[in-house]
Design a protein around this motif. Structure first.
Motif, PDB file in Angstrom:
ATOM      1  N   UNK A   1     -64.647  82.555   9.027  1.00 14.54           N
ATOM      2  CA  UNK A   1     -65.238  82.482  10.366  1.00 14.54           C
ATOM      3  C   UNK A   1     -66.631  83.116  10.384  1.00 14.54           C
ATOM      4  N   UNK A   2     -66.865  84.093   9.529  1.00 16.74           N
ATOM      5  CA  UNK A   2     -68.204  84.694   9.443  1.00 16.74           C
ATOM      6  C   UNK A   2     -69.221  83.669   8.954  1.00 16.74           C
ATOM      7  N   UNK A   3     -68.804  82.791   8.061  1.00 15.59           N
ATOM      8  CA  UNK A   3     -69.732  81.761   7.566  1.00 15.59           C
ATOM      9  C   UNK A   3     -70.034  80.726   8.647  1.00 15.59           C
ATOM     10  N   UNK A   4     -69.158  80.612   9.636  1.00 11.63           N
ATOM     11  CA  UNK A   4     -69.355  79.647  10.716  1.00 11.63           C
ATOM     12  C   UNK A   4     -70.120  80.245  11.891  1.00 11.63           C
ATOM     13  N   UNK A   5     -70.371  81.530  11.851  1.00  7.96           N
ATOM     14  CA  UNK A   5     -70.961  82.218  13.004  1.00  7.96           C
ATOM     15  C   UNK A   5     -72.317  81.642  13.408  1.00  7.96           C
ATOM     16  N   UNK A   6     -73.190  81.378  12.459  1.00  3.72           N
ATOM     17  CA  UNK A   6     -74.515  80.838  12.783  1.00  3.72           C
ATOM     18  C   UNK A   6     -74.385  79.481  13.452  1.00  3.72           C
TER      19      UNK A   6
ATOM     20  N   UNK B   1     -75.520  78.627  17.288  1.00  2.00           N
ATOM     21  CA  UNK B   1     -76.376  77.488  17.625  1.00  2.00           C
ATOM     22  C   UNK B   1     -75.722  76.614  18.684  1.00  2.00           C
ATOM     23  N   UNK B   2     -74.428  76.365  18.524  1.00  2.00           N
ATOM     24  CA  UNK B   2     -73.710  75.526  19.475  1.00  2.00           C
ATOM     25  C   UNK B   2     -73.642  76.195  20.851  1.00  2.00           C
ATOM     26  N   UNK B   3     -73.445  77.514  20.869  1.00  2.00           N
ATOM     27  CA  UNK B   3     -73.417  78.250  22.135  1.00  2.00           C
ATOM     28  C   UNK B   3     -74.778  78.158  22.819  1.00  2.00           C
ATOM     29  N   UNK B   4     -75.844  78.340  22.055  1.00  2.00           N
ATOM     30  CA  UNK B   4     -77.193  78.222  22.615  1.00  2.00           C
ATOM     31  C   UNK B   4     -77.417  76.827  23.193  1.00  2.00           C
ATOM     32  N   UNK B   5     -76.941  75.830  22.486  1.00  2.00           N
ATOM     33  CA  UNK B   5     -77.070  74.448  22.939  1.00  2.00           C
ATOM     34  C   UNK B   5     -76.306  74.234  24.252  1.00  2.00           C
ATOM     35  N   UNK B   6     -75.102  74.768  24.353  1.00  2.00           N
ATOM     36  CA  UNK B   6     -74.312  74.625  25.571  1.00  2.00           C
ATOM     37  C   UNK B   6     -74.939  75.375  26.739  1.00  2.00           C
ATOM     38  N   UNK B   7     -75.481  76.566  26.471  1.00  2.00           N
ATOM     39  CA  UNK B   7     -76.149  77.317  27.530  1.00  2.00           C
ATOM     40  C   UNK B   7     -77.373  76.553  28.031  1.00  2.00           C
ATOM     41  N   UNK B   8     -78.120  75.981  27.124  1.00  2.00           N
ATOM     42  CA  UNK B   8     -79.286  75.185  27.488  1.00  2.00           C
ATOM     43  C   UNK B   8     -78.850  73.978  28.308  1.00  2.00           C
ATOM     44  N   UNK B   9     -77.793  73.319  27.893  1.00  2.00           N
ATOM     45  CA  UNK B   9     -77.281  72.170  28.627  1.00  2.00           C
ATOM     46  C   UNK B   9     -76.891  72.587  30.045  1.00  2.00           C
TER      47      UNK B   9
END
Length: 176
Positions: free
Chosen positions: A93-98, A102-110
């Motif tokens: 899961x640490x390798x997936x964190x970035x 990015x996906x969280x930032x994308x959803x917040x922007x959306x």
């Protein structure tokens, strides 16, 4: 039909019942190499009990948006047949964190830009004239340029920064 608590192997129906995953999904996972089974002399699938944890691992990773190929690659790092441990989950899961950040930032922007100009080039909203004058974002390529963070130029200011400037000139100047 619930499997006995000490059963070392589960039928596909028992695995489905215990994991809450449809039989068809288990067959799909097997076809994709996420789980494995052995066949009986009657050609019936039998899954080792630790497959329950592998299925749970797959479902959790899917739920947070990790693609099946990435999940398969992660599981392939484990010794064959070994159940993912807490340490395995922490490492993977640490390798997936970035990617998740990015996906969280994308959803917040959306969420924040949903009622605003998304940089699609239509220029039909009054706000588009300020945020994307003369369709500057169209020069960067097709699609809604302001929503997808991977398409967004690094020089763009955030919506929060743009809102802090009273006339919006800073965001318009960057074409974001």
């Amino acid at each position: 039909m619930t499997a006995p608590w000490n059963a070392k192997e589960l039928t596909v129906g028992q695995l489905s019942e215990r994991s809450g995953v449809a039989v068809s999904a288990l067959h799909f996972y097997e076809a994709k190499g996420l789980i494995t089974s052995r066949r009986t002399s009657g050609n019936q699938r039998r899954y080792s009990r630790d497959t329950l944890r592998r299925v749970a691992f797959v479902r959790l990773a899917q739920r947070i948006g990790i693609p099946l190929k990435t999940i398969k690659d992660a599981l392939s790092e484990l010794p064959e047949g070994r159940t993912p441990t807490r340490a395995d989950w922490a490492r993977l899961s640490a390798t997936w964190r970035t990617e998740l950040d990015d996906r969280i930032e994308q959803l917040l922007r959306l969420r924040d830009d949903l009622t605003d100009c998304i940089g699609c080039g239509c220029l039909s909203l009054d706000r588009c004239v300020l945020a994307n004058p003369r369709d500057q974002l169209g020069e960067e390529g097709p699609g809604a340029r302001r929503i997808d963070t991977h398409l967004r130029p690094s020089s763009c200011v955030t919506r929060q920064e743009e809102r802090s400037v009273s006339d919006g000139a800073r965001g318009a100047a960057h074409g974001c």
